[in-house]
Write an enzyme that holds these catalytic residues in place. Sequence first.
Site, PDB file in Angstrom:
ATOM      1  N   LYS A 170       0.866  -1.167   0.000  1.00  0.00           N
ATOM      2  CA  LYS A 170       0.000   0.000   0.000  1.00  0.00           C
ATOM      3  C   LYS A 170       0.906   1.220   0.000  1.00  0.00           C
ATOM      4  CE  LYS A 170      -2.094   2.318   3.127  1.00  0.00           C
ATOM      5  NZ  LYS A 170      -1.784   3.652   2.557  1.00  0.00           N
ATOM      6  N   GLY A 227       5.996   3.250  10.531  1.00  0.00           N
ATOM      7  CA  GLY A 227       5.121   4.393  10.731  1.00  0.00           C
ATOM      8  C   GLY A 227       5.042   4.769  12.196  1.00  0.00           C
ATOM      9  N   GLY A 231      -0.419   4.164  14.689  1.00  0.00           N
ATOM     10  CA  GLY A 231      -0.772   3.419  13.485  1.00  0.00           C
ATOM     11  C   GLY A 231      -0.360   1.964  13.596  1.00  0.00           C
ATOM     12  N   GLU A 251       8.179  -0.973  12.661  1.00  0.00           N
ATOM     13  CA  GLU A 251       9.191  -0.051  13.156  1.00  0.00           C
ATOM     14  C   GLU A 251       8.469   1.268  13.369  1.00  0.00           C
ATOM     15  OE1 GLU A 251      12.146   2.146  10.887  1.00  0.00           O
ATOM     16  OE2 GLU A 251      11.502   3.012  12.784  1.00  0.00           O
ATOM     17  N   CYS A 298      13.943   8.298  11.094  1.00  0.00           N
ATOM     18  CA  CYS A 298      13.608   7.543  12.315  1.00  0.00           C
ATOM     19  C   CYS A 298      14.789   7.531  13.267  1.00  0.00           C
ATOM     20  CB  CYS A 298      13.165   6.118  11.986  1.00  0.00           C
ATOM     21  SG  CYS A 298      13.751   5.463  10.448  1.00  0.00           S
TER      22      CYS A 298
END
Lengths: 515, 515
Positions: A170, A227, A231, A251, A298
């Site tokens: 996605k 994300g 979520g 993650e 991140c």
Amino acid sequence: MTDQDTFTAYNAATGLPLPGNFAEATAADIDKAVRSAEVAFEWLRECRPQRRGEFLRAVAAKMRLREPEILARCELETGYLPERVRGEFMRATGQLELFAGLAEESVWDVRQFDSGNPDRKPFPQPEMRRRMIPVGPVAVFGACNFPLAISVVGNDFVAAIAVGCPVVVKSHPSHPGTCKLLGEVVDEVVAEMDFPEGTFTLLHGRRPETSVALVQHPGIAAVGFTGSPNGGRALAQACLQRERPIPLFAELGSTNPVFLAPGFLAPGILAPGAVENRLEAIASGFTTSLRFGNGHMCTKPGVVVMLDRQAKAFAEAVVDKMHAGMPMPMLSAGIADAFDQGVAKLADTTGVDELYGPRSARSDGAVPPDDQAASFGPWHRDARWFAVDAITAAEQNLLHCETFGPVSLLIRCTDEEQMLWVAKQFKGSLTATLHVDQEDAAFQARWLPIAERFAGRVIYNGWPTGMEIGSATHHGGPYPASLDGRSTSVGYASLDRFVRPVCYQGWPEKALSRV
Amino acid sequence: MTDQDTFTAYNAATGLPLPGNFAEATAADIDKAVRSAEVAFEWLRECRPQRRGEFLRAVAAKMRLREPEILARCELETGYLPERVRGEFMRATGQLELFAGLAEESVWDVRQFDSGNPDRKPFPQPEMRRRMIPVGPVAVFGACNFPLAISVVGNDFVAAIAVGCPVVVKSHPSHPGTCKLLGEVVDEVVAEMDFPEGTFTLLHGRRPETSVALVQHPGIAAVGFTGSPNGGRALAQACLQRERPIPLFAELGSTNPVFLAPGFLAPGILAPGAVENRLEAIASGFTTSLRFGNGHMCTKPGVVVMLDRQAKAFAEAVVDKMHAGMPMPMLSAGIADAFDQGVAKLADTTGVDELYGPRSARSDGAVPPDDQAASFGPWHRDARWFAVDAITAAEQNLLHCETFGPVSLLIRCTDEEQMLWVAKQFKGSLTATLHVDQEDAAFQARWLPIAERFAGRVIYNGWPTGMEIGSATHHGGPYPASLDGRSTSVGYASLDRFVRPVCYQGWPEKALSRV
């Protein structure tokens, strides 16, 4: 969801819509993609690993043929600097070729053999062989911040395809156009190499229920997600509520604390340590790491922990270097909003001082609205840097709140003991970094056992941004770094997420030749 | 929960209470146990692995000193035959000593090293080392059916202690007295070897909320669970809803299908296969495996799949051997009830025939109440065996419903294709077994790729009960065998559940000497 539901992408630098409409995936789209992946899995799991390696190499080669087009769209959708996008493109193609090699060697298939004993009493002992097999179709959700390397053809894709799992991706709604181009690349390779159609499907969507529907399709066997903690937790819940629960490899978030060792040799004896010996280099390294990709990493160093008495000189050196930067676009309106909220929360906390604010604030030291940044573009934001004492940081829960974007918090500590106390407050982080010199050996020895408790990667005299992809890589850690600190989303061991062991008991070895 | 809340254990053979009261763990008990475990972890993770190996050996040695007392209580609480209990005692002590050796070798600490390159452009490449560290205090829930080997000192305990994780065990409420004796053994070893008190705590409890409170204590880092799918899912939910989610390693349920290959060499040519060549041996092996431990095995052969035309001779041979057995106690009133319900569901399904029923039903073939078994004891049950055609089995969802206890279902298939079709209907199982001879080579080649898709262990001409504990062991599989088919609760790889990787980037090797 209706079939007509579409959305557009935006130019991060201007906030204006970009060409192209992207249709929200319907339940029928998802069902078709996953059923097709299930069919493809029957072929993909049995095909020689070398074929899958060739496939990954072909994707990299075809990406290069369309490189200018991909880079251009990616720059528009992200607002990243061309060199940042180009660097990620090289990382993504390099990763495809690296994992092609890993596929060809089947490195994940670590085999075990226990010899049997037909004469054992009271029962003969059978031979046992353990091998690794792919789990099935994998759903992949790319990250907002890595449209090329943690996305359609990114870390989850290369790991899944390498081991023989089809992929349903996605796209991230902040860069669907980049994803579409990458999806075309893969589709072309699927067709040219005569792989089954369901080897790969790209879906678009920006609604949470679309993501839930994808992970809850009975044919999906595992999920790769990068994300936010919220979520990730919502999707983990969806995975657990299935008739057949499946693992979600997520993650999520991280503040990546950097500790600057204080330089005490022994009680009562003071010697200059890392901060004093290498002030300029550390200040420069920190500023570069914080500003890299406009803080959309991140592994951004979101927290620096150091002695109060060393903080002033360090802050001056950093602020000096901060001035060389300028406001850059955030990835989306939503991310810009979240950044503003995170910054406001810090700025409004009693005891928090601002060390570096918007460019317009330079001369008078006040904290004005972000007008100057906004004159660059609606989502442009300059870096922000705050400071606070250790007690307030812990009490106000400032150590764990990751704000995505170019913001960091300096924790001023009274002494070495307080620095180690702060270290113990961290619960989970992708990384922990220590800057240290010979004089800091005693601190280092006490810090490391604490740091490895909460971090997946522990860095010595370096910076958390800029990760190596190798056999020793671990990109994960205790929550919120990842949902299960045992798995990594980057590096060779990321392959282990999409295989599981099977024990073959008593089988003649030649019967297993295909395995 | 009140402090006064206690419960008793029962004699499985008579249904009468046994001596001893067991206090339901309170929130305060749980908090004390886990906080104490957190303190112990600081020591346990740093102590030499050899010390932890000595600890496990000492537990085995002290168990042997109290063997008669432990066996006697265990026989009363389970109703197992003395040889069954003695066999499990040997497995448990052997497992302690095996894992002592694995601790001494730190077999789980598979290290990775990526060499650096200081001359790489644009950035030098740091050296990276990956090592494995223990995760922290582990909560353990033992199985109802293995009071010695999957319990207080069982598979989860040995794995956690070996790697350096303290353990908080919640005893199974059907055998708390056996657990108490084992807990005393461990407590004595903790004291004698001067291990920290929190290395091990035994709690009792029979309420779901006690289990939830334990896994939701912030100090718990991972959970080992063996039990029902519903219980496992509820605890997984509790683990996910924590502020910091943690992994639950759960071994749940399995029907362990056994396929008897049909013996076709090629279309149109018929040759006798495994069933015809070894009818008596296979019938005998099946009966023994089904009746072992009165069917209280996670690896009980709950389904046999074979050709209809071979089923009559096989059924006659099995029923003949079934008569040599007799009713045995179920482990508890609740398990006896669940067995009765599972059997009734099968018996009441249209199209299901009974092949072997209660002893009182032998002569007339009717399905009477279990009067005869009840005359042995209130929880005594004889084996039950049913048969059904493949289509009905799939339509009525009979392939996946594990009924704990001595019951199995024979699936009659019209031909080889239907047998393979049945194989494809299975979703997850600890094991899949094939009985096969030379004549069945073609069937075997088609069956194996299907079977490995749904099973964690694939057995050739053997029986699922009686597992070897080795480096190639895998006791897990796609749901419902386990929550995540990648993990095993038995064997060397069970150690991997309680460690996680840390990547040390750029560290001088000598700084890591303690790691």
